[in-house]
Design an enzyme around this catalytic site. Structure first.
Site, PDB file in Angstrom:
ATOM      1  N   GLY A  45       4.009  25.815  20.028  1.00 34.94           N
ATOM      2  CA  GLY A  45       3.152  26.318  18.552  1.00 34.94           C
ATOM      3  C   GLY A  45       3.624  27.801  18.528  1.00 34.94           C
ATOM      4  O   GLY A  45       4.270  28.800  19.330  1.00 34.94           O
ATOM      5  N   ASN A 120      -4.715  24.748  26.879  1.00 30.17           N
ATOM      6  CA  ASN A 120      -3.905  23.881  26.371  1.00 30.17           C
ATOM      7  C   ASN A 120      -4.416  22.154  26.515  1.00 30.17           C
ATOM      8  O   ASN A 120      -4.478  21.703  27.215  1.00 30.17           O
ATOM      9  CB  ASN A 120      -2.394  23.456  27.183  1.00 30.17           C
ATOM     10  CG  ASN A 120      -2.035  22.138  26.262  1.00 30.17           C
ATOM     11  OD1 ASN A 120      -0.817  21.258  26.636  1.00 30.17           O
ATOM     12  ND2 ASN A 120      -1.512  21.886  25.320  1.00 30.17           N
ATOM     13  N   TYR A 261       7.908  12.453  20.986  1.00 22.99           N
ATOM     14  CA  TYR A 261       7.929  13.640  19.907  1.00 22.99           C
ATOM     15  C   TYR A 261       8.127  15.477  20.514  1.00 22.99           C
ATOM     16  O   TYR A 261       8.597  16.524  20.178  1.00 22.99           O
ATOM     17  CB  TYR A 261       7.690  13.930  18.426  1.00 22.99           C
ATOM     18  CG  TYR A 261       7.340  15.744  17.665  1.00 22.99           C
ATOM     19  CD1 TYR A 261       8.693  15.013  17.129  1.00 22.99           C
ATOM     20  CD2 TYR A 261       6.395  16.053  17.706  1.00 22.99           C
ATOM     21  CE1 TYR A 261       8.513  16.274  16.258  1.00 22.99           C
ATOM     22  CE2 TYR A 261       6.535  17.349  16.865  1.00 22.99           C
ATOM     23  CZ  TYR A 261       7.592  17.440  16.150  1.00 22.99           C
ATOM     24  OH  TYR A 261       7.746  18.289  14.865  1.00 22.99           O
TER      25      TYR A 261
END
Length: 490
Positions: A45, A120, A261
């Site tokens: 983030g 999260n 990723y």
């Protein structure tokens, strides 16, 4: 050469994790440790960062837009966050949008005392719950779905903060990994499916929590274990831990894209080295989609481990045919339309002397809108590559994520609109192939995907959503696709 096409919008052409969380209890410089831990999670983030600390009497908070270094590098800032306990957050804006009022951790003074939450994930029934809370008189200060948790805790009739939190979490659906502070405890919790990651470690006598194990390496701590799906860990000021299992047990479904990723390659996720998993994905891709070529070239940085695996399995030499600039800022003043389209070249540049006259295999982690892939193929052609074979270390991303990943709406996902050959033509590659979903499972877990009982959340590839999607169903009421049972593609 500038391409024009309905999909040619360079914004949003990547999947982005919504946020990262960190917490520590039991060290005198908790805020400084948290700031360092958030540095390690910055990739999760990059729009905002915040820290809340507690010194045994008062809570202190500092939040700001931008990177961790922009907000927590000065001694004065950290001195204003005293205490032995702190939680922190880095975020992208998905649910709730950008703006300082949505920067976490969110804090409220409740009847039982201060309550700070770093979240999260994404609550997929947040709008429905919010409407009910507002109707009962709740006043919201942000547009973040995380604030729903605070209001549910505040209105719970259970006697203790821990019980109130459990009561609140039983009402929500979707994905959540939380690090919560009260005046007496730090509480870490993960949703029953374990969709979003959360791990626990130790720093001396202190207990630390983070979205990824790499944060423990950076702060000088040690990894102990994952917070298990559906587990709630309560740590008091003396360091005593209590593990609770307040939710009905379900088969875990951690997000498989963490392996592809999101996580840093030096992290461990679901018991597996992320780097080793990505290299194995590349090797599997070489088995499934071989090609006669001169060089294997990764799209840096996320394509590097998979490209190494592809090269090792295929015997084709690995080379850094694209060089990435690490100094392209988060924001960039672009004076003209042509400059806007040069965004890829500012970040990536072809190693012309290496690729000219060569047949190359380009390895990337995913294709989202396809615009970046198109620009990179064009760049490599301009550098003299004679053939470009694009290989992707994930299956086609054809479905949106509702669990805390910033994906474009489905109509803007290239794989949702095109079959393989039109996609290949769109990005102008000589060939295009994705690793199969079954091959992805074999690479990261050693076992194939079990139809009807997958071990990961792979909804972005399969459309098999592991939870109900209340808010989406309400938004699209009457859509026949959303009448399908949970677990079938919407």
């Amino acid at each position: 050469m500038i391409s024009t096409h309905p999909f040619c919008d360079l914004s949003g052409d990547t999947l982005r994790e919504e946020c990262g969380v960190f917490g520590v209890i039991g060290t005198p410089d908790a805020a400084a440790v948290t700031a360092l831990g958030l540095h390690a999670l910055q990739h999760r983030g990059q729009e905002a960062a915040g820290i809340v600390s507690f010194d045994g009497a008062e809570f202190y908070a500092h939040r700001g837009l931008g990177h961790v270094a922009e907000n927590f590098s000065s001694r004065e800032t950290l001195a204003g966050l005293p205490g032995f306990m702190a939680n922190g957050h880095v975020r992208y804006s998905t649910t709730g949008g950008a703006g300082l009022r949505n920067v976490q951790p969110l804090f409220a003074d409740l009847a039982s005392g201060g309550f700070s939450v770093a979240h999260n994930g994404n609550i997929s029934n947040a709008a429905a719950l919010r409407a009910e809370l507002v109707a009962r008189g709740s006043i919201f200060q942000s547009t973040s779905d995380t604030e729903v948790i605070i209001h549910l805790v505040a209105t719970s009739r259970y006697p203790t903060p821990v019980d109130r939190l459990i009561d609140a979490l039983r009402m929500i659906e979707g994905a959540f990994s939380l690090v919560v502070m009260t005046k007496d405890h730090m509480i870490a919790c993960r949703d029953p499916l374990g969709i979003r990651p959360l791990v626990m470690g130790r720093l001396g006598e202190a207990t630390v929590f983070a979205s990824e194990s790499v944060a423990f390496d950076v702060v000088g701590g040690s990894f102990e274990r994952e917070v298990e799906p559906g587990e709630l860990i309560v740590v008091d000021a003396n360091g005593e831990r209590q593990s609770l299992r307040p939710f009905q047990r379900q088969r875990p479904r951690p997000c498989i894209f963490e392996h592809v990723y999101f996580s840093r390659p030096d992290s461990v996720f679901a018991g597996r080295s992320v780097y080793e998993a990505r290299r194995a994905i590349g090797a599997q891709l070489a088995l499934e989609a071989p090609v006669d070529a001169d060089l294997v070239v990764p799209v840096p940085d996320s394509g590097v481990p998979a490209a190494i695996g592809y090269a090792q399995s295929s015997g084709i030499p690995f080379e850094l045919g694209i060089v990435r600039s690490h100094y392209v800022g988060r924001t960039f003043i672009q004076p003209s339309e042509s400059a806007r389209h040069s965004g890829v070249r500012r970040k990536h540049n072809a190693n012309r002397a290496l690729v000219a006259g060569k047949r190359i295999v380009l390895i990337d982690d995913s294709i989202v809108r396809g615009t970046t892939s198109l620009k990179i193929v064009e760049m490599m052609r301009d550098a003299g590559a004679t053939e470009i074979h694009f290989r992707v270390a994930s299956p086609p991303t054809a479905h949106s994520c509702y669990y805390g990943v910033d994906t474009p709406e489905r109509s803007k996902l290239l794989a949702a609109q095109m079959q393989l050959e039109p996609m290949r033509a769109f990005i102008k590659a000589d060939s295009l192939a994705f690793v199969s979903l079954d091959g992805l499972y074999r690479a990261v877990s050693g076992l194939p995907r079990e139809p009807g009982a997958p071990r990961f959340c792979d909804a972005c590839f399969s459309g098999d959503y592991p939870t109900t999607l209340t808010d989406l169903a309400r938004q699209t009421q009457g859509d026949a696709q959303l009448s399908l049972p949970v677990g079938q593609a919407a």
